[in-house]
Design a protein around this motif. Structure first.
Motif, PDB file in Angstrom:
ATOM      1  N   VAL A 101       6.085   0.056   3.169  1.00 20.56           N
ATOM      2  CA  VAL A 101       5.087   0.189   4.217  1.00 20.56           C
ATOM      3  C   VAL A 101       4.827  -1.142   4.888  1.00 20.56           C
ATOM      4  O   VAL A 101       4.674  -1.244   6.093  1.00 20.56           O
ATOM      5  CB  VAL A 101       3.770   0.754   3.644  1.00 20.56           C
ATOM      6  CG1 VAL A 101       2.714   0.828   4.727  1.00 20.56           C
ATOM      7  CG2 VAL A 101       4.015   2.138   3.064  1.00 20.56           C
ATOM      8  N   ARG A 136       0.822  -1.208   0.000  1.00 17.38           N
ATOM      9  CA  ARG A 136       0.000   0.000   0.000  1.00 17.38           C
ATOM     10  C   ARG A 136       0.856   1.258   0.000  1.00 17.38           C
ATOM     11  O   ARG A 136       1.964   1.291   0.518  1.00 17.38           O
ATOM     12  CB  ARG A 136      -0.951  -0.007   1.193  1.00 17.38           C
ATOM     13  CG  ARG A 136      -1.806  -1.261   1.249  1.00 17.38           C
ATOM     14  CD  ARG A 136      -2.851  -1.173   2.341  1.00 17.38           C
ATOM     15  NE  ARG A 136      -3.492  -2.464   2.538  1.00 17.38           N
ATOM     16  CZ  ARG A 136      -4.417  -2.970   1.735  1.00 17.38           C
ATOM     17  NH1 ARG A 136      -4.817  -2.275   0.682  1.00 17.38           N
ATOM     18  NH2 ARG A 136      -4.944  -4.150   1.973  1.00 17.38           N
ATOM     19  N   LEU A 137       0.291   2.329  -0.545  1.00 19.44           N
ATOM     20  CA  LEU A 137       0.962   3.626  -0.620  1.00 19.44           C
ATOM     21  C   LEU A 137       0.439   4.552   0.460  1.00 19.44           C
ATOM     22  O   LEU A 137      -0.723   4.455   0.877  1.00 19.44           O
ATOM     23  CB  LEU A 137       0.722   4.264  -1.995  1.00 19.44           C
ATOM     24  CG  LEU A 137       1.347   3.577  -3.201  1.00 19.44           C
ATOM     25  CD1 LEU A 137       0.853   4.245  -4.469  1.00 19.44           C
ATOM     26  CD2 LEU A 137       2.849   3.626  -3.129  1.00 19.44           C
ATOM     27  N   SER A 138       1.293   5.482   0.874  1.00 24.73           N
ATOM     28  CA  SER A 138       0.858   6.543   1.778  1.00 24.73           C
ATOM     29  C   SER A 138       0.155   7.628   0.970  1.00 24.73           C
ATOM     30  O   SER A 138       0.071   7.568  -0.261  1.00 24.73           O
ATOM     31  CB  SER A 138       2.078   7.138   2.495  1.00 24.73           C
ATOM     32  OG  SER A 138       2.924   7.771   1.546  1.00 24.73           O
ATOM     33  N   ALA A 139      -0.329   8.653   1.675  1.00 28.49           N
ATOM     34  CA  ALA A 139      -1.001   9.760   0.984  1.00 28.49           C
ATOM     35  C   ALA A 139      -0.057  10.436  -0.008  1.00 28.49           C
ATOM     36  O   ALA A 139      -0.454  10.816  -1.114  1.00 28.49           O
ATOM     37  CB  ALA A 139      -1.520  10.769   2.003  1.00 28.49           C
ATOM     38  N   CYS A 170       7.913   8.035  -0.505  1.00 27.67           N
ATOM     39  CA  CYS A 170       6.795   7.853   0.426  1.00 27.67           C
ATOM     40  C   CYS A 170       6.594   6.400   0.810  1.00 27.67           C
ATOM     41  O   CYS A 170       5.587   6.060   1.441  1.00 27.67           O
ATOM     42  CB  CYS A 170       5.510   8.425  -0.175  1.00 27.67           C
ATOM     43  SG  CYS A 170       5.537  10.224  -0.274  1.00 27.67           S
ATOM     44  N   GLY A 171       7.513   5.561   0.377  1.00 24.41           N
ATOM     45  CA  GLY A 171       7.534   4.217   0.947  1.00 24.41           C
ATOM     46  C   GLY A 171       6.776   3.172   0.178  1.00 24.41           C
ATOM     47  O   GLY A 171       6.284   2.217   0.774  1.00 24.41           O
ATOM     48  N   TRP A 205       0.074   8.563  -3.268  1.00 23.24           N
ATOM     49  CA  TRP A 205      -1.075   8.821  -4.149  1.00 23.24           C
ATOM     50  C   TRP A 205      -0.947  10.180  -4.835  1.00 23.24           C
ATOM     51  O   TRP A 205      -1.355  10.345  -5.986  1.00 23.24           O
ATOM     52  CB  TRP A 205      -2.377   8.731  -3.369  1.00 23.24           C
ATOM     53  CG  TRP A 205      -2.675   7.342  -2.899  1.00 23.24           C
ATOM     54  CD1 TRP A 205      -2.687   6.876  -1.617  1.00 23.24           C
ATOM     55  CD2 TRP A 205      -2.966   6.209  -3.725  1.00 23.24           C
ATOM     56  NE1 TRP A 205      -2.974   5.537  -1.594  1.00 23.24           N
ATOM     57  CE2 TRP A 205      -3.157   5.099  -2.866  1.00 23.24           C
ATOM     58  CE3 TRP A 205      -3.093   6.025  -5.107  1.00 23.24           C
ATOM     59  CZ2 TRP A 205      -3.458   3.828  -3.344  1.00 23.24           C
ATOM     60  CZ3 TRP A 205      -3.396   4.758  -5.589  1.00 23.24           C
ATOM     61  CH2 TRP A 205      -3.576   3.681  -4.712  1.00 23.24           C
TER      62      TRP A 205
END
Length: 331
Positions: free
Chosen positions: A308, A125-128, A303-304, A131
């Motif tokens: 994550v 999953r991505l962080s804000a 952003c990882g 996105w």
């Protein structure tokens, strides 16, 4: 501490593999565009596969060839092969009518799709901020393609469709094909291209007299091949083996979203080939769009993407060990 270091090492190996892969892919795509007036796409697939087969046989060895036979009965290997075949077919269909730079940028929206599919399918999953990076990347693509202007051509839909197919294939590789040797996956793809090339050559021969409204690259019947073109085809065979095996290795050993970011190196290589071989340097909006896309990739990485859920990635590595190799080192 050791598992973390091992994770970082696998990420660096994956990044090295993807850079080698996109360099080979960009050179191959430039060469395909270069000979697209002399050899039809179906003849190209068939001849390239035939020329690549002996090299793959030597690299795989006896055990690898036997493993390839078993892999061809594996559902997800077949799904991955079909997606990559669709990717190359739609992308090559666009090359005669688009500049290599524009086709490359449209295709290389794929890292954005990879991030989306990896979040949905693989749990990476991505962080804000990630996105926002995806949004910036799409904005860069819009800047380059300029829909609604005379610069835009409907043919650009083809490399965009290719991007979706490529992204799905990469996530399938990460999730379902991690236990297959990269050269085995390359061999499966080569078998698929050989079959599609034979079927396409038969089709264009049978319907040679039927009027069509597509590009000649798709409908060109079998042609006699000049000696110089044979040299290009031989080079394409070698590049195919290198690119297809290293890209498989990259997505097996590192998170898909992270590797997808470094797929953007293709844009730089493609712009260089386009300038050198076709004297078509990118214009300023294209350069700005490429910068936006590249910045988006950096933002997704920072952003990882893929970091994550590092713990889950380590767990999946414990379940699915590094894939075996056959013959020489593969990646």
């Amino acid at each position: 501490m050791k598992p973390i270091m091992g994770t970082r090492a696998s990420e660096w190996q994956g990044l090295g593999c993807i850079v080698v892969s996109v360099f080979c892919l960009s050179m191959a795509d430039a060469l395909v565009k270069y000979i697209s007036d002399d050899v039809g796409v179906w003849q190209l697939y068939m001849l390239r596969a035939l020329l690549a087969s002996p090299l793959l046989g030597v690299l795989l060895g006896r055990r690898g060839v036997m493993r390839l036979g078993r892999a061809l009965r594996h559902r997800w290997v077949l799904v991955r092969t079909g997606l990559l075949m669709a990717m190359w077919l739609t992308f090559y269909a666009a090359l005669p009518t688009l500049t290599l730079s524009m086709a490359a940028v449209a295709l290389y929206t794929s890292p954005l799709f990879i991030a989306l599919f990896a979040a949905w399918w693989a749990g990476e999953r991505l962080s804000a901020g990630g996105w926002w990076g995806i949004a910036l990347g799409f904005a860069g693509v819009v800047l380059i393609l300029r829909p609604g202007t005379s610069h835009f051509t409907p043919t650009v839909v083809l490399p965009l469709l290719a991007a979706v197919c490529y992204a799905l294939a990469c996530v399938v590789t990460r999730v379902h094909c991690r236990d297959e040797a990269p050269l085995v996956l390359s061999g499966a793809l080569n078998v698929g291209f050989l079959g599609m090339g034979v079927a396409g050559c038969i089709g264009v021969t049978l319907f040679a007299g039927v009027p069509v409204h597509t590009t000649s690259f798709l409908t060109l019947p079998w042609q006699s091949v000049a000696p110089a073109t044979w040299g290009v085809l031989g080079g394409l065979a070698v590049l195919f083996v290198l690119a297809s095996s290293t890209v498989a290795k990259a997505y097996q050993i590192a998170p898909a979203a992270l590797i997808g970011v470094f797929d953007y190196a293709y844009l730089v290589f493609a712009a260089g080939w386009s300038w050198w071989l076709f004297e078509a340097p990118p214009d300023m909006p294209t350069v700005l769009g490429m910068a936006c896309v590249g910045l988006a990739g950096g933002l997704v990485w920072r952003c990882g993407a893929g970091r994550v859920h590092a713990d889950s990635a380590l767990a999946s590595r414990d379940i699915a060990p590094c894939p075996p190799t056959y013959g020489r080192e593969s990646g």
